[in-house]
Every structure is written in structure tokens, then in C-alpha cells.
Motif scaffolding. Structure first.
Motif, short mmCIF file in Angstrom:
data_model
loop_
_atom_site.label_atom_id
_atom_site.label_comp_id
_atom_site.label_asym_id
_atom_site.label_seq_id
_atom_site.Cartn_x
_atom_site.Cartn_y
_atom_site.Cartn_z
N PHE A 1 -28.02 6.75 12.13
CA PHE A 1 -27.45 5.45 12.45
C PHE A 1 -28.17 4.36 11.67
N VAL A 2 -27.43 3.30 11.38
CA VAL A 2 -27.99 2.09 10.79
C VAL A 2 -27.98 1.04 11.89
N ILE A 3 -29.04 0.28 12.02
CA ILE A 3 -29.11 -0.76 13.03
C ILE A 3 -28.62 -2.07 12.42
N LEU B 1 -24.91 1.76 14.08
CA LEU B 1 -23.69 1.90 13.30
C LEU B 1 -23.73 3.23 12.57
N LYS B 2 -22.77 4.09 12.87
CA LYS B 2 -22.66 5.41 12.24
C LYS B 2 -21.50 5.35 11.25
N CYS B 3 -21.69 5.90 10.08
CA CYS B 3 -20.65 5.89 9.06
C CYS B 3 -19.50 6.80 9.49
N SER B 4 -18.35 6.18 9.79
CA SER B 4 -17.19 6.95 10.24
C SER B 4 -15.92 6.19 9.93
N LEU C 1 -18.85 -3.35 6.46
CA LEU C 1 -19.40 -3.17 5.12
C LEU C 1 -20.59 -4.08 4.91
N GLN C 2 -21.38 -3.78 3.87
CA GLN C 2 -22.51 -4.61 3.50
C GLN C 2 -22.39 -4.93 2.02
N GLY D 1 -14.84 2.53 9.04
CA GLY D 1 -13.46 2.10 8.92
C GLY D 1 -12.93 2.23 7.51
N GLU D 2 -11.82 1.56 7.29
CA GLU D 2 -11.18 1.55 5.98
C GLU D 2 -11.01 0.11 5.53
N ILE D 3 -11.20 -0.15 4.26
CA ILE D 3 -11.10 -1.48 3.70
C ILE D 3 -9.84 -1.53 2.84
#
Length: 165
Positions: A91-93, A100-103, A110-111, A132-134
């Protein structure tokens, strides 16, 4: 493939031994196999490298030339078989303290890690997608100042070349 000169044969052997040793440090069973045989099989090496890459303890480097297409296939092979995938990462904090888990199933997140100004394109933001999707014309909320930001277009950039996604 180019032949290695006879006087240089020991260097790649030493590199592989060091890589095997580092990969073996990731797991007790790999360490036992390394001490028993002095090296690891390809499958063991891949498994160990995936673990150490995940923990950012080690990441192998590759000698290659994209211009002459030398070594690029091996790098892509490594990324596909041994590098940790987005689902494997921890996870990213976020700045709000959320995990936040990449899914792809999560809301868009996004960053932006780089912004540049291109003469004919204007301001370009490079970003990493965390969830998500961008898509083009999407509205997102900037977590720094709580303002809405619109993604006007998406471009794929490869060196100096750009194309619509």
C-alpha cells in the motif's frame, strides 16, 4: 549475440554469482539451495529477484542498446517474469493518511511526478496511475488544494515522438 573475449569470461560469472547470492538472501530455502549447489536455477533466481526487487533491496541492471536492439528483449523478459507487478506492491499512504493499493477497480488516483513545457504542445504532466482508469476529459480533484483538474488529452511519449493514446 556477441562472444565474450576469453580474458573477460570471469566477469559475467562473478556478476551472476553475486546476483544469485543477493537473490538467495530473500528466502531461507533459496539460501540453502545456494550453499548446497553454489548457484541457483533460473526459476529460483527469478523468484529471489522478484522478492528482493519488491523490497527494493536489489535491482539488477542490464547492459543494452535500444538503438541497436541489443539486450532490450532480455530486459523486457525480466520485467515480465521477475519484476513485481502493480498488484504485488504494498500500500501507498496518501497525504490524507489513507492506504492506497494499485487496482483498476478503485477510483481514479494518480501522482504527477514531472511537469514540462513543450513548444507546440504546451504544459505536459507526467504521472503514475495508482488506481482506477484515466481517460481524456476526465475531472479529478487535486488533493493538495482541493481544486478540480481536467485531463484535456492523453499522449504516449517515446523519446521525442508523441502520439494520441
Amino acid at each position: 549475440m556477441l562472444d565474450i573475449p576469453a580474458g573477460e569470461m570471469q566477469k559475467p560469472k562473478n556478476c551472476k554469482a553475486n546476483l544469485s547470492k543477493k537473490a538467495a538472501e530473500s528466502d531461507e530455502s533459496l539460501m540453502e539451495a545456494f550453499f548446497e549447489h553454489g548457484t541457483l536455477t533460473e526459476a529460483q533466481l527469478e523468484a529471489g529477484l522478484k522478492t528482493v526487487s519488491f523490497h527494493v533491496a536489489c535491482f539488477p541492471y542490464f547492459c543494452m542498446s535500444a538503438k541497436h536492439n541489443k539486450g532490450v528483449g532480455r530486459l523486457m523478459e525480466f520485467i515480465c517474469s521477475s519484476a513485481p507487478g502493480p498488484d504485488d506492491m504494498p500500500f501507498v499512504i496518501t497525504t490524507a493518511g489513507k492506504e492506497l493499493k494499485c487496482s483498476a477497480a478503485d477510483p481514479a488516483s494518480l501522482q504527477i511526478f514531472k511537469v514540462s513545457i513543450e513548444e507546440h504542445l504546451g504544459e505536459i504532466s507526467f504521472f503514475k496511475v495508482f488506481g482506477g482508469e484515466i481517460s481524456e476529459a476526465m475531472d479529478l480533484v487535486n488533493s493538495t488544494n482541493s481544486s478540480k483538474e481536467r485531463i484535456p488529452s492523453l499522449l504516449l511519449i517515446a523519446g521525442k515522438k508523441t502520439r494520441e493514446s
